[in-house]
Design a protein around this motif. Structure first.
Motif, PDB file in Angstrom:
ATOM      1  N   LYS A 112       1.777   6.182  -9.413  1.00  0.00           N
ATOM      2  CA  LYS A 112       0.695   5.504  -8.712  1.00  0.00           C
ATOM      3  C   LYS A 112       1.200   5.032  -7.357  1.00  0.00           C
ATOM      4  O   LYS A 112       2.284   4.452  -7.259  1.00  0.00           O
ATOM      5  CB  LYS A 112       0.181   4.312  -9.510  1.00  0.00           C
ATOM      6  CG  LYS A 112      -0.954   3.567  -8.791  1.00  0.00           C
ATOM      7  CD  LYS A 112      -1.380   2.322  -9.520  1.00  0.00           C
ATOM      8  CE  LYS A 112      -2.496   1.624  -8.755  1.00  0.00           C
ATOM      9  NZ  LYS A 112      -2.911   0.366  -9.395  1.00  0.00           N
ATOM     10  N   LYS A 113       0.407   5.274  -6.322  1.00  0.00           N
ATOM     11  CA  LYS A 113       0.740   4.808  -4.979  1.00  0.00           C
ATOM     12  C   LYS A 113      -0.175   3.650  -4.625  1.00  0.00           C
ATOM     13  O   LYS A 113      -1.379   3.703  -4.829  1.00  0.00           O
ATOM     14  CB  LYS A 113       0.588   5.941  -3.957  1.00  0.00           C
ATOM     15  CG  LYS A 113       1.042   5.550  -2.569  1.00  0.00           C
ATOM     16  CD  LYS A 113       0.955   6.727  -1.603  1.00  0.00           C
ATOM     17  CE  LYS A 113       1.450   6.324  -0.225  1.00  0.00           C
ATOM     18  NZ  LYS A 113       1.361   7.450   0.738  1.00  0.00           N
ATOM     19  N   GLY A 114       0.430   2.616  -4.060  1.00  0.00           N
ATOM     20  CA  GLY A 114      -0.339   1.425  -3.736  1.00  0.00           C
ATOM     21  C   GLY A 114      -0.330   0.447  -4.894  1.00  0.00           C
ATOM     22  O   GLY A 114      -1.291   0.342  -5.651  1.00  0.00           O
ATOM     23  N   THR A 161      -0.291  -3.148  -6.840  1.00  0.00           N
ATOM     24  CA  THR A 161      -0.835  -4.494  -6.714  1.00  0.00           C
ATOM     25  C   THR A 161      -0.258  -5.369  -7.826  1.00  0.00           C
ATOM     26  O   THR A 161       0.384  -4.873  -8.760  1.00  0.00           O
ATOM     27  CB  THR A 161      -2.364  -4.490  -6.799  1.00  0.00           C
ATOM     28  OG1 THR A 161      -2.756  -4.116  -8.137  1.00  0.00           O
ATOM     29  CG2 THR A 161      -2.962  -3.496  -5.817  1.00  0.00           C
ATOM     30  N   GLN A 163      -9.529   7.397 -14.464  1.00  0.00           N
ATOM     31  CA  GLN A 163      -9.152   7.372 -13.052  1.00  0.00           C
ATOM     32  C   GLN A 163      -9.340   6.013 -12.393  1.00  0.00           C
ATOM     33  O   GLN A 163      -9.098   5.876 -11.199  1.00  0.00           O
ATOM     34  CB  GLN A 163      -9.981   8.422 -12.283  1.00  0.00           C
ATOM     35  CG  GLN A 163      -9.693   9.858 -12.688  1.00  0.00           C
ATOM     36  CD  GLN A 163      -8.330  10.331 -12.226  1.00  0.00           C
ATOM     37  OE1 GLN A 163      -7.612   9.609 -11.541  1.00  0.00           O
ATOM     38  NE2 GLN A 163      -7.976  11.545 -12.594  1.00  0.00           N
ATOM     39  N   LYS A 164      -9.749   5.005 -13.146  1.00  0.00           N
ATOM     40  CA  LYS A 164     -10.031   3.716 -12.528  1.00  0.00           C
ATOM     41  C   LYS A 164      -8.791   3.075 -11.917  1.00  0.00           C
ATOM     42  O   LYS A 164      -8.891   2.320 -10.955  1.00  0.00           O
ATOM     43  CB  LYS A 164     -10.643   2.768 -13.572  1.00  0.00           C
ATOM     44  CG  LYS A 164     -12.049   3.172 -13.993  1.00  0.00           C
ATOM     45  CD  LYS A 164     -12.640   2.170 -14.965  1.00  0.00           C
ATOM     46  CE  LYS A 164     -14.057   2.565 -15.357  1.00  0.00           C
ATOM     47  NZ  LYS A 164     -14.657   1.596 -16.301  1.00  0.00           N
ATOM     48  N   ARG A 165      -7.620   3.361 -12.462  1.00  0.00           N
ATOM     49  CA  ARG A 165      -6.406   2.720 -11.953  1.00  0.00           C
ATOM     50  C   ARG A 165      -5.698   3.560 -10.908  1.00  0.00           C
ATOM     51  O   ARG A 165      -4.610   3.213 -10.457  1.00  0.00           O
ATOM     52  CB  ARG A 165      -5.450   2.409 -13.113  1.00  0.00           C
ATOM     53  CG  ARG A 165      -6.020   1.427 -14.116  1.00  0.00           C
ATOM     54  CD  ARG A 165      -4.955   0.947 -15.070  1.00  0.00           C
ATOM     55  NE  ARG A 165      -3.904   0.226 -14.367  1.00  0.00           N
ATOM     56  CZ  ARG A 165      -3.939  -1.056 -14.068  1.00  0.00           C
ATOM     57  NH1 ARG A 165      -4.980  -1.784 -14.407  1.00  0.00           N
ATOM     58  NH2 ARG A 165      -2.938  -1.633 -13.425  1.00  0.00           N
ATOM     59  N   GLY A 166      -6.279   4.699 -10.522  1.00  0.00           N
ATOM     60  CA  GLY A 166      -5.720   5.498  -9.438  1.00  0.00           C
ATOM     61  C   GLY A 166      -4.391   6.140  -9.747  1.00  0.00           C
ATOM     62  O   GLY A 166      -3.517   6.219  -8.877  1.00  0.00           O
ATOM     63  N   LEU A 167      -4.211   6.632 -10.975  1.00  0.00           N
ATOM     64  CA  LEU A 167      -2.946   7.247 -11.364  1.00  0.00           C
ATOM     65  C   LEU A 167      -2.902   8.712 -10.937  1.00  0.00           C
ATOM     66  O   LEU A 167      -3.909   9.413 -10.964  1.00  0.00           O
ATOM     67  CB  LEU A 167      -2.753   7.153 -12.884  1.00  0.00           C
ATOM     68  CG  LEU A 167      -2.556   5.746 -13.447  1.00  0.00           C
ATOM     69  CD1 LEU A 167      -2.643   5.774 -14.960  1.00  0.00           C
ATOM     70  CD2 LEU A 167      -1.216   5.172 -13.007  1.00  0.00           C
ATOM     71  N   ASN A 168      -1.697   9.152 -10.579  1.00  0.00           N
ATOM     72  CA  ASN A 168      -1.461  10.559 -10.264  1.00  0.00           C
ATOM     73  C   ASN A 168      -0.996  11.253 -11.541  1.00  0.00           C
ATOM     74  O   ASN A 168       0.052  10.915 -12.092  1.00  0.00           O
ATOM     75  CB  ASN A 168      -0.407  10.674  -9.165  1.00  0.00           C
ATOM     76  CG  ASN A 168      -0.167  12.111  -8.757  1.00  0.00           C
ATOM     77  OD1 ASN A 168      -0.722  13.041  -9.336  1.00  0.00           O
ATOM     78  ND2 ASN A 168       0.664  12.304  -7.757  1.00  0.00           N
ATOM     79  N   ASP A 215      -0.814  -4.533 -11.529  1.00  0.00           N
ATOM     80  CA  ASP A 215      -0.072  -3.476 -12.217  1.00  0.00           C
ATOM     81  C   ASP A 215       1.074  -4.032 -13.058  1.00  0.00           C
ATOM     82  O   ASP A 215       1.803  -3.257 -13.685  1.00  0.00           O
ATOM     83  CB  ASP A 215       0.481  -2.463 -11.205  1.00  0.00           C
ATOM     84  CG  ASP A 215      -0.633  -1.711 -10.502  1.00  0.00           C
ATOM     85  OD1 ASP A 215      -1.616  -1.362 -11.177  1.00  0.00           O
ATOM     86  OD2 ASP A 215      -0.523  -1.480  -9.277  1.00  0.00           O
ATOM     87  N   SER A 247       0.826  -1.212   0.000  1.00  0.00           N
ATOM     88  CA  SER A 247       0.000   0.000   0.000  1.00  0.00           C
ATOM     89  C   SER A 247       0.854   1.254   0.000  1.00  0.00           C
ATOM     90  O   SER A 247       0.367   2.342  -0.298  1.00  0.00           O
ATOM     91  CB  SER A 247      -0.917  -0.003   1.228  1.00  0.00           C
ATOM     92  OG  SER A 247      -0.139  -0.064   2.421  1.00  0.00           O
TER      93      SER A 247
END
Length: 429
Positions: free
Chosen positions: A257-259, A261, A237-242, A264, A173
């Motif tokens: 990306k933080k966190g 899995t 935004q589904k993959r939570g990218l900054n 990825d 995480s």
């Protein structure tokens, strides 16, 4: 594939000394500097006066004009990485023994570069140039034991950096996945200048890695470039990218990306399309290290526990894992292999509980690591009670079945009629 050409013209200047010495050949470049040297005649040092027009004395000619030396340089327009570069070094008049060679911006001789082809006419072709080819290219002319140089500046627009492949990270995480991609635009070219080449579009795509580890699969679009105006990035935004880098400066196309899995794992591609010259791409393959216990993160004393450290596919021969147990004094049950990806604890003890760490190494370089907390507990009393009750119930059922069988057999014996010989009574009287 487009070709970008530039011409470097070097003229021959023929000077004859007033003493009747042999002619000396001198080359010069437009805008450059030409030095007319003193000559050594015989064993004595003699000061020779050079005449150009009516003036005498040792002479340095600066900022040579085309009408004087007939030298011209055609500027080279910026080109995209992956295209071919063509340059030509022209000499108005060639004498016996004159030779030409080329130097890259890193001052390397192009005769030793397999991507370079040098023609007899002094032309140079370099295939699939990169951003490292930006800078001053030099044509070296060798004549009469001396050398003359002519330079031209070449600008190559590229996406940088060319990251070492693949990128290694781990499931956590707190893990941060950095995907660098930004325009490498050498000075004095600006971002606006590169836009003049006609940006048609851009995107970030992701190809998930299947279980066997090759970067193939269904392509997913992460980011799209909207042509605007103004230019804007449309993000999935589904993959939570900054995407803060995209929004703050168009020249920086990096994502993070933080966190991380295991989902990825795969190949990420940063691409920018130009209307006339093609597409700039930067591909990055991401490997994710994962550590998981079996059967569960919580085990009981005496139970067998397996710890698996994996990239989702078998490690290549240049990679190895190193295990770090929870306690420095702990001994690893490694068996015959010093660095297995599967570590087995035959009978877990309390000392095996704690934070286990698996490190991934290539030679003497640590690539990434992953940690997991393993809990070792006593078997609960209620579990023993349940085991006892179950055992007693099984025993009771078995005894009951045995009793029924014995009773049935007994009844069958009682009810069976007796068969024997007839008996006769013999009276005496």
């Amino acid at each position: 594939m487009k070709y970008v050409s530039g011409f470097l013209s070097i003229v021959i200047a023929l000077f004859i000394s007033s003493t009747g010495a042999e002619d000396v050949l001198v080359y010069g470049q437009v805008g450059g500097t030409v030095t007319l040297p003193r000559l050594m005649l015989g064993s004595e040092s003699v000061l020779v006066k050079w005449y150009f027009g009516t003036e005498a004395n040792p002479l340095i000619i600066r900022n040579i004009q085309g009408r004087e030396m007939i030298v011209s340089v055609q500027p080279v327009s910026p080109l995209l990485a992956g295209t071919n570069l063509t340059l030509k070094c022209d000499i108005e008049e060639i004498f016996d023994g004159t030779q030409r060679r080329w130097l890259s911006p890193q001052k390397q001789d192009l005769n030793k570069d397999t991507r370079a082809k040098i023609g007899n006419d002094g032309s140079l072709t370099v295939v699939r140039v990169t951003g490292q080819e930006s800078g001053e290219w030099t044509c070296v002319v060798t004549y009469q034991g001396r050398e003359a140089y002519a330079n031209t500046h070449v600008t190559v627009i590229d996406l940088s950096p060319a990251h070492s492949q693949p990128i290694y990270t781990s499931v956590s995480s707190h893990s941060l996945l950095d995907l660098p991609c930004f325009f490498s635009i050498p000075l004095p070219l600006s971002w606006s200048d590169s836009q003049e080449k006609g940006i048609q579009g851009g995107r970030w795509t992701f190809t998930p890695s299947p279980a066997e580890g090759s970067c193939t699969g269904v392509v997913q679009t992460l980011v799209n470039l909207s042509l605007g105006p103004p230019l804007a990035w449309v993000v999935n935004q589904k993959r939570g990218l900054n995407v803060s880098a995209l929004q703050s400066k168009n020249q920086n196309l990096s994502l993070s990306k933080k966190g991380v899995t295991e989902g990825d794992r795969g190949e990420y591609t940063c691409a920018v399309e130009f209307q006339r010259d093609g597409t700039l791409k930067r591909r990055m393959c991401v490997e994710v290290l994962q550590l998981f216990p079996s059967p569960a993160p919580v085990a009981f004393v005496g139970q067998e526990v397996n710890l698996t450290c994996t990239l989702g596919h078998p490690l290549t021969s240049d990679l190895e894992v190193k295990w770090i147990p929870p306690h420095p004094s702990s001994r690893l049950p490694l068996g015959s292999s010093p660095h297995p990806t599967l570590l087995t604890i035959p009978k877990a003890t309390y000392r095996d509980g704690g934070r286990w760490e698996c490190e991934l190494w290539r030679n003497k370089t640590k690539l990434t690591s992953v940690k997991i907390t393993l809990k070792i507990e006593r078997v609960p009393i209620d579990v023993w009670l349940l085991v006892t009750i179950c055992a007693a119930a099984v025993i009771f059922v078995l005894l009951l079945i045995l009793t029924v069988i014995l009773i049935r057999r007994h009844r069958q014996r009682v009810m069976r009629p007796r068969r024997g010989k007839r008996r006769f009574c013999n009276c005496k009287e």
